[in-house]
Design a protein around this motif. Structure first.
Motif, PDB file in Angstrom:
ATOM      1  N   UNK A 136      41.196 -17.594  40.457  1.00 37.09           N
ATOM      2  CA  UNK A 136      41.697 -17.094  39.176  1.00 37.09           C
ATOM      3  C   UNK A 136      42.851 -16.122  39.314  1.00 37.09           C
ATOM      4  N   UNK A 137      43.377 -15.982  40.533  1.00 39.83           N
ATOM      5  CA  UNK A 137      44.477 -15.039  40.745  1.00 39.83           C
ATOM      6  C   UNK A 137      45.804 -15.659  40.335  1.00 39.83           C
ATOM      7  N   UNK A 138      46.655 -14.840  39.753  1.00 41.39           N
ATOM      8  CA  UNK A 138      47.999 -15.305  39.406  1.00 41.39           C
ATOM      9  C   UNK A 138      48.856 -15.113  40.650  1.00 41.39           C
ATOM     10  N   UNK A 139      49.245 -16.201  41.269  1.00 34.07           N
ATOM     11  CA  UNK A 139      49.998 -16.132  42.515  1.00 34.07           C
ATOM     12  C   UNK A 139      51.440 -15.726  42.230  1.00 34.07           C
ATOM     13  N   UNK A 140      51.976 -16.294  41.163  1.00 37.02           N
ATOM     14  CA  UNK A 140      53.371 -16.025  40.842  1.00 37.02           C
ATOM     15  C   UNK A 140      53.573 -16.319  39.364  1.00 37.02           C
ATOM     16  N   UNK A 175      36.531 -11.213  36.949  1.00 36.48           N
ATOM     17  CA  UNK A 175      37.115 -11.599  38.233  1.00 36.48           C
ATOM     18  C   UNK A 175      36.031 -11.505  39.285  1.00 36.48           C
ATOM     19  N   UNK A 176      36.286 -12.093  40.433  1.00 43.52           N
ATOM     20  CA  UNK A 176      35.245 -12.109  41.454  1.00 43.52           C
ATOM     21  C   UNK A 176      35.867 -12.174  42.829  1.00 43.52           C
ATOM     22  N   UNK A 201      48.110  -8.533  36.078  1.00 47.08           N
ATOM     23  CA  UNK A 201      49.279  -9.345  35.778  1.00 47.08           C
ATOM     24  C   UNK A 201      49.657  -9.179  34.313  1.00 47.08           C
ATOM     25  N   UNK A 231      47.423 -10.511  31.194  1.00 47.63           N
ATOM     26  CA  UNK A 231      46.896 -11.881  31.166  1.00 47.63           C
ATOM     27  C   UNK A 231      45.772 -12.059  32.175  1.00 47.63           C
ATOM     28  N   UNK A 232      45.780 -11.278  33.244  1.00 46.46           N
ATOM     29  CA  UNK A 232      44.711 -11.440  34.223  1.00 46.46           C
ATOM     30  C   UNK A 232      44.560 -10.160  35.026  1.00 46.46           C
ATOM     31  N   UNK A 258      42.779  -9.518  38.612  1.00 51.31           N
ATOM     32  CA  UNK A 258      42.016 -10.203  39.645  1.00 51.31           C
ATOM     33  C   UNK A 258      41.821  -9.315  40.850  1.00 51.31           C
ATOM     34  N   UNK A 261      51.708  -6.260  38.307  1.00 47.51           N
ATOM     35  CA  UNK A 261      52.759  -7.262  38.530  1.00 47.51           C
ATOM     36  C   UNK A 261      53.366  -7.695  37.211  1.00 47.51           C
TER      37      UNK A 261
END
Lengths: 903, 232
Positions: free
Chosen positions: A677-681, B107-108, B126, B134-135, B137, B166
Motif C-alpha cells: 500500500x506504499x506510494x512508491x512515486x 497501514x501495516x 504522501x 492520500x496515504x 504508510x 512526500x
C-alpha cells in the motif's frame, strides 16, 4: 573518404533520422507482403436503421457505431461505409430514403446535422445543420415529399411540427397540434400521420397539414405497444394488446388515406411484422415471424379473413439466434410476391442476416465483433500424434517395464501412422465437425483468438485468416465489466485448456462465471450468487494444472473457483494480497488472506489509500501483466557499470484526474505497491486532461494525455531503477526492506491523437519492446521504446553515445514506415492486444474497434527467422555438389599421386 | 509501581525527524496543518491502542512534530508475540485536515521486521496536488525477518520513528526551449565554422589526399618490380 568527411558536419537531426531509418526499417513491409500475414475485417456495428434501396441490390444501414453503410444484398459485403463523428455529434437519430436515390441521415447531439449520402457510391450529397434549438429527446423524425419534419411531442399537451426543406435546410414552416393524448413513447409516425395510443384508443393526426383534425378510433382492448407500418399503400400500426388471461392478441390497423376506409385486420395470436399489399386486388396480407424450437416460421395471413396463405408461408431452421429476430425490411424487387422476397433481419446478438423467404440463409454478418471488450490469444492444442508422445513421458510412476511397454505401443502407433501417410490412407478416426488443422504449429504462430463482445457473445477466431471457428451467446448478462481469465493453457497434457469469463447477471446484478474450453467454446455458466468486487488468478496451479480464481465479494468475503482448491489457496494465503478500488469514494483497500484457515478464506484489510473525491477522481488503474517476463535485470551504462531495474511485480499505476482552482485540470499518476500500500512515486501534471492512455510493463510507465496549455498530445515516460546495486537478486519483496527507486522521467510531444496504446509482448522478453499506438487517424504506430526513453539527453556526452541513447528531441516523429497497418485505416480503435508467439522475435497483434486488424510485428527484426527468399533446395544442391566434387577430386588426386610415384 | 514509572499519559517527545523529498516538488498555493492520531493493533483482532500524535505543521515545508508514548512492557510482549508468529503489525492513522474532515488510513508491516529493527520505523505521508493526505504508510527499512537477534528489552522502549512527508513531483514538460537553444547554438557554430573554413579543398582535406597519393605511388612503384617477376 568523402563521406567520412561529410558525416563530421552532419546535423544531429540528420544523425537522428539515419538512426530512425535503421531502427524502423524492420517495421515496414514490402508491397508483395501485403496480406501475407495480416488480415483486415470491416464491420459496421449493431444495426439501428435499415432499408433496402429501390434497386433491390443494396441495403442501406445506419448503426449504433455511428456508421452509415450500404451492404451488397447478394454477398453481405460492405459497398461503402461512412463513419460519422464520435458521440454525441455522430449519434444517428434517423435514416430514411429521400425521393431521389439518396439516404438521408440525421445525427448529432444538441445541434443535429442533416446529411444525404448517395446510395450508389456513398458520396455526400448535402449537409446542413438544423436551425434553432430542439429537445431531441422529444423529437420523432419523418421525411415526406422533399420535406424533413421534426415532430416534437410535448407529453400530454401538444406536438410541434418543424418543417424544413430537405435540399436547402431552410425552415419552411412551424405549427402545432393540440394533442392531450400524445406521449412520446406511445406515438409513432407512419407516412405522414402521427399515431398515438392511450388506453383503448388510437389517435392520429396528419402532421404535414397545419390544421388537420385528429381522428380517434376506439378498439376493444387495452393497448400496450405500438409499431408503425413502413410498407404497403396505407399508413398503419401494429398493435399489441394487453394480456387477457394468458392470451395476448395482436392486430394491424391501417388508417384511411384520401377518403378510403379504415382497415382493421383480424386479431392474431402472434404479433405481425410486415404488411404486403397488392395494388391490383386491394387485398392486404400480413407477415408474421414466429420462432419455435429453432424453427423460424414466416406466416402470411390475409388481413380480413385471418386465413393463412399457404403459398407464401414457409418454415425453416434458424440457428443464428435463440430469440426472435427483428425484421428490418422485406426486399422484393419488382413484384410484391413474398415467395421471391428477401428478409433483412437483425438479432439480439447484433448479427445482421438476409433470409430468403424460402428458408435459405443468404448471408450473416456478425456485427458484435465491432464491439469487442476482451481478447485473449490461446495456443492451439498439440496434434494427436504429439499428444501420444507426450503421454509416453507423462506417467512417471510406471516402472521400467511399464515404460518400455508404453514406448513399444507408441512407436508401433507412430510406425502405423507413417505407413498410412506413405500409402495415402487417410486416418479414418477423425471426430466429425472438428477442424483438423487446428493444431499447434512449430513456431507457435497459429493461435486461437478468443474474444468477448459487448453483446455478450463469445467468439473463437482463427488467427491466420480471421475465420470464426466457434461462437457462443450468453443471454441475460451485463457486459459492462468483463474479465477473462486463462486458467489452464493448452500445454497441460490430457487436460483441455480452460478459460473463465467473469460478468454480471442482467437482472440480479450478481456475478456470473462462464467457464469454457477456448478451443471449442463449449462451457458452463455458473451464477455465483454474490457480487464480485475483485477477482484474480492464483499464482500456483492445482494438481490438475488449473489456476484457481480468487474472488472477493462486496461483503469482503473470499471465494475460490473451483472450490476444491481451497486448501491450495490456504497454503499460499500468507503471501496473498488483494486490492479493491472504489471510483465513487476514491478509496483503495488492500487485503491480506493471512488469517485464512483450511476451511475458510478470510480477507482482512491491511491498508487504505484515499483519493479525496473532492479534489480528484480515479480514472484508471493499470497493473503489470502477470505473465510478463523481464529478461535483462539492468541497463549497461557507458562506463560499463550496470544500472539495475526496479522490477516490482506488485506495482500498479493509478491515474486520477484532479481539479484545481488555478490550473483547472490536474493529471496525477501514482505508482502504488499493491501489497504494502506504499506510494512508491507520484507525479502531477498541471493543465493536463483526458484522454489518458497508460502502459505499464517492466520498470517503466508510459502515458499519453492532452495538454490543455499547449493544446497537444504529450507522452511521458517514467523509468524506475534500483541503482548501481541490486537489493535482492533472488525474489522481490514489497514488505521487507523496501527500496526507494531512482526515477527518470521525460516528456515528448506526440503529434497525433491517441486512441489506444499497448506494448509488444514476446515469449521470453529478450526482444526489445515497442509501443503500439492506435491513432485517431486510423493508423497504428509502432513506436520503439528507445524514442520515449527518459534517459535521452539534451547534450550528448560520449558516455551516453556509447550507451546508445538517442539525443533528445521534443517531438516524436511518426514515420509512415512505422505504421503497421500501412494503408488500411482502422476507424474507432478501441484496443490493441499483443500476444507472444513461439518465436522470440515475433509478437502477434490484434487491433480491434470498429474493424479487426491482425498482424505480426518483430520489434528487433526477425533475428530467428530465415529470409523468405532463402532457398533450402539450392543450398542442399550446392552442398551435395561440393561434397561430390571434393570426393571426386580426392580420388583423382590420389590417382595422380600414385601415377607420379610410379614414374 | 510500574504504573507510576510508566504513566500511560506521559508522552515523550522522541523524534522530530522529517525528511522532505527534494527535487522538482509540487508547490502549493495554500499552506496548512495536518494532525494525525496514530493507533496500532497489538493483535490480529481487538481494538487499536494509542501510539502517539503527529502534527505536520506546514505541508509546504514538511516540518513535523511527533510525540509517542513509551512502549509499555505488556505491549512489548504482545508485539514480540506478533513477531514470533510472523503476523502483521497494523497501524491506524486518523487524519484531521485543515477543513476539519476526518479520514482514516490503515497501514501495516511485518511485525518481525519492526521488532528486529528495534522499532526504527519510517512513516511516509504522501500528499496529493492539493495538499491532502492520500496515504500514510509504515515500513521498517532495516528488518529482514530472517531470524536476526532481537535487541534487548531495554533498547525496545521507544519508537524511533522517521517521518517522511512526500509531495508529488511536478510532471516533466517537453523541453522545447533547450532544444531550440541547442539548435541555434549548433547553427551559430556551423556558421562560424563555415566562415573560418574557407580554405581551399586541398588545404582542407590534405590529410586524406596525402596518404592516398603515397598509397598510389607505392603501388605503382611496386609494379615494375612485380611485372618482370611474373614474366620470369
Amino acid at each position: 573518404m568523402m563521406t567520412k568527411g561529410r558525416i563530421m558536419f552532419v546535423l544531429p537531426l540528420q544523425v537522428f533520422f539515419i538512426f530512425l531509418g535503421i531502427i524502423t526499417g524492420s517495421n515496414c513491409i514490402y508491397e508483395d507482403q501485403v496480406g501475407k500475414f495480416d488480415w483486415h475485417q470491416s464491420y459496421i456495428g449493431a444495426l439501428k436503421f435499415a432499408y433496402g434501396d429501390a434497386s433491390g441490390k443494396r441495403g442501406i444501414v445506419a448503426t449504433e457505431s455511428n456508421v452509415v453503410a450500404a451492404l451488397n444484398l447478394k454477398t453481405g459485403n460492405i459497398l461503402w461505409r461512412q463513419i460519422l463523428e464520435k458521440e454525441p455529434l455522430g449519434k444517428i437519430l434517423y435514416l430514411s430514403p429521400s425521393s431521389g436515390s439518396e439516404a438521408v441521415v440525421v445525427s448529432g447531439g444538441s445541434k443535429p446535422l442533416v446529411r444525404a449520402f448517395d446510395t450508389i457510391n456513398g458520396a455526400l450529397g448535402f449537409e446542413w445543420p438544423l436551425p434553432g434549438e430542439l429537445n431531441l429527446d422529444k423529437v420523432i423524425w419523418a421525411i415526406s415529399t422533399d420535406k424533413l419534419y421534426a415532430v416534437s411531442v410535448n407529453n400530454g399537451v401538444d406536438f410541434v411540427v418543424n418543417q424544413f426543406s430537405l435540399r436547402s435546410g431552410s425552415q419552411t414552416g412551424k405549427w402545432q397540434h393540440n394533442a392531450p393524448w400524445a406521449h412520446k413513447s406511445k406515438c409513432v409516425i407512419s407516412r405522414d400521420l402521427v399515431i398515438c395510443y392511450s388506453g383503448k384508443e388510437i389517435h392520429s393526426v396528419r402532421f404535414s397539414q397545419k390544421d388537420a383534425k385528429a381522428f380517434t378510433l376506439e378498439l376493444h382492448q387495452q393497448i400496450v405497444n405500438i409499431r408503425s407500418v413502413k410498407s404497403g399503400e396505407k399508413p398503419g400500426v401494429f398493435l399489441d394488446f394487453a394480456e387477457n388471461g394468458s392470451e395476448q392478441s395482436h392486430q394491424v390497423v391501417l388508417l384511411p388515406e384520401q377518403g378510403q376506409s379504415i382497415v382493421k385486420c383480424k386479431l392474431m395470436p402472434y404479433s405481425a411484422h410486415w404488411v404486403l399489399s397488392d395494388p391490383n386486388h386491394e387485398a392486404v396480407s400480413v407477415v408474421q415471424l414466429i420462432l419455435k424450437n429453432k424453427v423460424l416460421e414466416v406466416v402470411t395471413t390475409d388481413c380480413m379473413s385471418g386465413k393463412k396463405i399457404e403459398e407464401s408461408s414457409s418454415a425453416f431452421p434458424f440457428t443464428i439466434s435463440a430469440s426472435l429476430p427483428q425484421l428490418e425490411d422485406v426486399i422484393c424487387g419488382s413484384r410484391n410476391d413474398l415467395s421471391l422476397c428477401r428478409l433483412l433481419v437483425h438479432t439480439e446478438e447484433e448479427s445482421i442476416a438476409l433470409l430468403h423467404s424460402s428458408g435459405k440463409q443468404l448471408w450473416v454478418r456478425e456485427e458484435s465483433l465491432a464491439s469487442i471488450s476482451v481478447v485473449e490469444m490461446m495456443d492451439l492444442p498439440v496434434s494427436d500424434k504429439d499428444a501420444a508422445i507426450e503421454k509416453e513421458f507423462d506417467n512417471k510412476e510406471a516402472g521400467l517395464l511399464g515404460m518400455f511397454g508404453r514406448r513399444l505401443v507408441s512407436q508401433t502407433l507412430q510406425f502405423q501412422q507413417l505407413l498410412q501417410t506413405v500409402f495415402g490412407i487417410s486416418d479414418p478416426i477423425q471426430p466429425a465437425g472438428q477442424r483438423t488443422d487446428l493444431v499447434r504449429d512449430d513456431f507457435g504462430l497459429h493461435k486461437m483468438i478468443v474474444v468477448a463482445t459487448k453483446a455478450g457473445k463469445l467468439f473463437g477466431l482463427d488467427n491466420l485468416n480471421g475465420e470464426i471457428v466457434w461462437q457462443k451467446m450468453l443471454t441475460n448478462v451485463d457486459t459492462s465489466s468483463m474479465q477473462l481469465f486463462v486458467q489452464r493453457t493448452t500445454r497441460h497434457g490430457p487436460y483441455p485448456a480452460q478459460c473463465s469469463l467473469l460478468l454480471k447477471d442482467k437482472v440480479s446484478n450478481e456475478s456470473v462465471l462462464y467457464t469454457f474450453d477456448p478451443i471449442t467454446g463449449v462451457g458452463l455458466k455458473k451464477n455465483l450468487g454474490y457480487r464480485v468486487l475483485q477477482a484474480m488468478l492464483l499464482s500456483v496451479m492445482d494438481e490438475e494444472s488449473l489456476r484457481p480464481i480468487l474472488l472477493l465479494d462486496s461483503e469482503e468475503k473470499v471465494y475460490i473457483e473451483p472450490q476444491t482448491a481451497i486448501s491450495l489457496a490456504d497454503s499460499f494465503a500468507a503471501s496473498t494480497y488483494m486490492y479493491v478500488a472504489n471510483t465513487d469514494t476514491g478509496i483503495m483497500n488492500g487485503y491480506t488472506l493471512a488469517q485464512s484457515t483450511g476451511e475458510r478464506l478470510v480477507a482482512s484489510k491491511v491498508w487504505d489509500v484515499v483519493f479525496n473525491p473532492e479534489t480528484q477522481t480515479l480514472v484508471n488503474i493499470v497493473g503489470k501483466s502477470p505473465q510478463e517476463r523481464v529478461h535483462s535485470q539492468g541497463r549497461v551504462l557507458g562506463d560499463r557499470s550496470v544500472l539495475y531495474k526496479y522490477v516490482n511485480p506488485n506495482l500498479i499505476a493509478v491515474v486520477t484526474q484532479g481539479t484545481d482552482p488555478l490550473h483547472k485540470y490536474v493529471l496525477n499518476v501514482y505508482l502504488l505497491d499493491a501489497v504494502s500500500g506504499a506510494v512508491i512515486f507520484s507525479i502531477s501534471h498541471k493543465r493536463a486532461r483526458e484522454p489518458i492512455h497508460l502502459v505499464h510493463t517492466e520498470n517503466w510507465v508510459v502515458y499519453t494525455y492532452f495538454s490543455e496549455k499547449w493544446r497537444r498530445t504529450e507522452i511521458t515516460a517514467i523509468e524506475l531503477y534500483e541503482g548501481k546495486t541490486q537489493s535482492n537478486s533472488g525474489a522481490f519483496s514489497s514488505l521487507l526492506s523496501p527500496v526507494n527507486p531512482l526515477v527518470e522521467r521525460q516528456s515528448y510531444i506526440l503529434p497525433a491523437m491517441v486512441q489506444s496504446m499497448t506494448p509488444t509482448v514476446t515469449e521470453k522478453g529478450i526482444t526489445s519492446r515497442h509501443l503500439l499506438v492506435g491513432l485517431a487517424s486510423g493508423a497504428v504506430l509502432e513506436l520503439p521504446w528507445m524514442f520515449v526513453d527518459p534517459r535521452r539527453p539534451v547534450t550528448v556526452t560520449p558516455e551516453m553515445r556509447e550507451e546508445g541513447v538517442i539525443p533528445y528531441m521534443p517531438e516524436l516523429p511518426i514515420p509512415t514506415e512505422s505504421i503497421i497497418n500501412y494503408n488500411k485505416s482502422l476507424p474507432q480503435i478501441n484496443g490493441i492486444h499483443a500476444a507472444p508467439s513461439g518465436l522470440e522475435s515475433t509478437s502477434l497483434v490484434l487491433v480491434y474497434g470498429l474493424d479487426l486488424f491482425y498482424t505480426r510485428v518483430a520489434p528487433s527484426k526477425t533475428f530467428d527467422v530465415l529470409k523468405e527468399d532463402f532457398d533450402p533446395f539450392l543450398i542442399s544442391m550446392v552442398l551435395v555438389g561440393l561434397g561430390l566434387a571434393s570426393y571426386t577430386t580426392k580420388r583423382l588426386a590420389s590417382r595422380k599421386a600414385l601415377k607420379q610415384a610410379w614414374k | 509501581m510500574i504504573r507510576s514509572n510508566h504513566p500511560y499519559f506521559a508522552f515523550v517527545l522522541l523524534s522530530i525527524c522529517s525528511t522532505l523529498v527534494l527535487g522538482d516538488r509540487y508547490d502549493f498555493e495554500i499552506d496548512g496543518t495536518i494532525i494525525v492520531r496514530l493507533r496500532h493493533y497489538l493483535s490480529d483482532d481487538g481494538n487499536p491502542e494509542d501510539r502517539g500524535n503527529l502534527t505536520i505543521q506546514s505541508i509546504r515545508t514538511g516540518s513535523v512534530a511527533l510525540s509517542q508514548a513509551i512502549i509499555k512492557p505488556h505491549h512489548l510482549t504482545r508485539l514480540k508475540a506478533l513477531a514470533k508468529n510472523d503476523q502483521l503489525y497494523r497501524m491506524q492513522a486518523t487524519v484531521v485536515t485543515s477543513s476539519n474532515k476526518v479520514v482514516e488510513f490503515l497501514t501495516f508491516m511485518k511485525a518481525c521486521a519492526l521488532v528486529e529493527s528495534g522499532f526504527s520505523d519510517v512513516l511516509t505521508v504522501n500528499l496529493d496536488h492539493s495538499g491532502g493526505v492520500i496515504a500514510i504508510s509504515a515500513s521498517a527499512p532495516y528488518g529482514i525477518c530472517q531470524g536476526a537477534p532481537i535487541p534487548p528489552d531495554e533498547k525496545l522502549r521507544f519508537f524511533n520513528t522517521t517521518i517522511v512527508v512526500r509531495h508529488m513531483d511536478n510532471g516533466p514538460v517537453p523541453d522545447t526551449a533547450t532544444y531550440i537553444q541547442k539548435m541555434e547554438r549548433e547553427r551559430d557554430a556551423r556558421e562560424r565554422g563555415d566562415q573560418k573554413d574557407n580554405r581551399s579543398f586541398i588545404a582542407k582535406y590534405w590529410m586524406y589526399i596525402v596518404p592516398l597519393l603515397i598509397f598510389v605511388l607505392l603501388s605503382s612503384a611496386g609494379q615494375p618490380e612485380g611485372a618482370p617477376a611474373a614474366a620470369r
